[in-house]
Design a protein around this motif. Structure first.
Motif, short mmCIF file in Angstrom:
data_model
loop_
_atom_site.label_atom_id
_atom_site.label_comp_id
_atom_site.label_asym_id
_atom_site.label_seq_id
_atom_site.Cartn_x
_atom_site.Cartn_y
_atom_site.Cartn_z
N SER A 102 98.14 127.51 -51.69
CA SER A 102 98.18 128.55 -52.23
C SER A 102 97.00 129.89 -51.74
CB SER A 102 97.49 128.27 -53.80
OG SER A 102 96.29 127.49 -54.03
N VAL A 103 95.71 128.77 -50.82
CA VAL A 103 94.73 129.52 -49.68
C VAL A 103 95.69 129.53 -48.96
CG1 VAL A 103 92.92 128.86 -48.83
CG2 VAL A 103 92.97 127.70 -51.03
N LEU A 147 107.63 133.70 -40.96
CA LEU A 147 108.61 132.42 -41.01
C LEU A 147 107.21 131.04 -42.36
CD1 LEU A 147 110.50 130.32 -40.77
CD2 LEU A 147 108.79 129.29 -38.58
N ILE A 148 106.35 131.38 -41.53
CA ILE A 148 104.68 130.39 -42.65
C ILE A 148 104.96 131.33 -43.68
CG2 ILE A 148 102.70 129.65 -42.58
CD1 ILE A 148 102.56 130.30 -39.71
N THR A 149 105.02 133.03 -44.17
CA THR A 149 104.27 133.30 -45.13
C THR A 149 106.09 132.96 -46.56
OG1 THR A 149 103.11 134.91 -44.42
CG2 THR A 149 104.26 135.62 -47.09
N ARG A 156 106.18 130.48 -49.95
CA ARG A 156 106.23 131.47 -51.10
C ARG A 156 106.06 130.81 -52.31
NH1 ARG A 156 105.59 136.92 -51.20
NH2 ARG A 156 105.98 137.10 -49.50
N SER A 157 107.56 129.57 -51.47
CA SER A 157 108.12 129.03 -53.04
C SER A 157 107.03 127.71 -53.55
CB SER A 157 109.43 129.07 -52.72
OG SER A 157 109.62 128.45 -51.43
N LYS A 184 103.85 119.69 -43.51
CA LYS A 184 104.01 118.65 -44.47
C LYS A 184 103.95 119.15 -45.78
CE LYS A 184 103.85 115.09 -40.88
NZ LYS A 184 103.68 113.62 -40.90
N SER A 185 104.14 118.87 -46.56
CA SER A 185 104.52 119.18 -48.41
C SER A 185 104.76 118.16 -49.23
CB SER A 185 105.73 120.66 -49.07
OG SER A 185 106.86 120.15 -48.51
#
Length: 374
Positions: A8-9, A74-76, A80-81, A101-102
């Motif tokens: 989120s940051v 691409l990053i945004t 976003r999701s 990596k998430s």
């Protein structure tokens, strides 16, 4: 090298910097944001060469200094999701390959070495400083940006004039058909100065700041640049060079007739009547007399017409005056007051629109030039 950061940051920083990213740019690298890593500090910068936005975030100590340009969209869209979580960003310093990596997956793409990204101006160079509440800057800019010109032949009029005087600060803008002047007596100086803020910068302020934020914001400027520093970002803008026209000279000194009417009632009527006005002129005729107002719009080509009447307070002689409806609607939408006060002279003299309930220490007026009634 690996960065650990809150999703989120990072998304908030991307959303801020994305405001100046222009798609299909003639310089493809400007469709990217610059990630600049210096030990435990991540600086993200986006620019379109006219406006630059910079954010700073504390990260894990990487022990390296690196700059890399990464695709902003691409990053945004990736972030976003995501639900709130810590993510890892691995950057291969040799081939600029990036892996995000998430908790549920990973995403690969390639960045560009940051040495090709346009360099920023020196933030420490000699500049004049102005400190004021965020909500004051937001309101002053939001009220006046509606009156900026779109005529590139008169570049100084395409921006908002910020005039810092000994006893007040004034925000002003005009397109020669309407003018807005918003002043605040709470900001004073012993060293009067001024600058012209581009319209794009004013719109960025309107979109990124809030009327509820009372924190101080630092505005620095010299002959070429404007720097706005908040707790969340730094915005750098090129200043419009040149001399702003004498905006006070066109404000009528004596409009003897005064009309007071419910702002929302008038605004709603004008917006309804716009549909019936000639599309080329958007002319609305206003007739005032004996505490009543009549508004008329007509388009002869399509045999359309509309008329509305409403009560008001009026202390003058009967008068018919014409206005471009879109201009009056813009003005009324930017007056924060239940009733609007309109000062009139005659059908050929500019009308002054102002809030009937005046806030202490603030003065706001909108001037609208009348249209010729045949």
């Amino acid at each position: 090298m690996t960065i650990n950061i809150s999703s989120s940051v990072l998304l908030n920083s991307m959303l801020l910097t994305n405001r100046v990213i222009v798609p299909n740019n003639v310089m493809p690298i400007l469709e990217n944001v610059l990630f600049k890593i210096e030990g435990s500090k991540l600086t993200i910068m986006g620019t379109n060469l006219e406006n630059t936005i910079i954010t700073d975030t504390e990260i894990n100590d990487t022990g390296v200094n690196l700059s890399i340009a990464l695709p902003a969209k691409l990053i945004t869209e990736t972030l976003r999701s995501f639900p709130e979580q810590n993510i890892e960003i691995e950057i291969n310093e040799e081939n600029m390959e990036v892996v995000i990596k998430s908790s549920t997956g990973k995403y690969n793409f390639v960045g560009i070495k940051g040495d090709g990204y346009p360099e920023n101006i020196n933030l420490n160079e000699d500049m004049r400083h102005l400190s004021l509440p965020t909500n004051l800057l937001y309101t002053g800019v939001s009220n006046t940006v509606i009156s900026t010109s779109v005529d590139a032949r008169r570049p100084t009029m395409t921006g908002v004039f910020v005039d810092l005087q000994e006893d007040k600060i004034i925000f002003a803008a005009t397109d020669a058909h309407k003018l807005t002047k918003n002043s605040y007596s709470s900001i004073k100086t012993d060293d009067p100065c001024s600058f012209i803020m581009p319209k794009k910068t004013a719109l960025l302020i309107k979109g990124m700041m809030s009327s509820n934020d009372t924190k101080e914001v630092d505005v620095s400027f010299n002959e070429k640049n404007i720097i706005i520093k908040t707790d969340d970002f730094i915005m750098i803008s090129k200043q419009i060079e040149g001399k702003y026209p004498n905006y006070n000279a066109v404000i009528p000194k004596d409009n003897p007739y005064e009309l007071i009417i419910d702002r929302e009632l008038l605004n709603s009527a004008i917006r309804r009547l716009m549909v019936y006005a000639n599309p080329a002129t958007c002319l609305i005729k206003m007739t005032v007399n004996d505490n009543s107002m009549e508004l008329k719009a007509q388009d002869i080509d399509t045999s359309r017409s509309g008329m509305e009447t409403m009560t008001c307070q009026y202390n003058g002689e009967e008068m018919m005056i014409g206005f471009r409806a879109t201009q009056v609607a813009d003005v009324l939408a930017n007056i924060d007051s239940q009733n609007v006060r309109i000062k009139l002279g005659d059908s050929s003299r500019a009308a002054i629109f102002m809030p009937n309930e005046i806030k202490e220490g603030e003065d706001l007026l909108h001037l609208v030039m009348p249209m010729l009634i045949k």
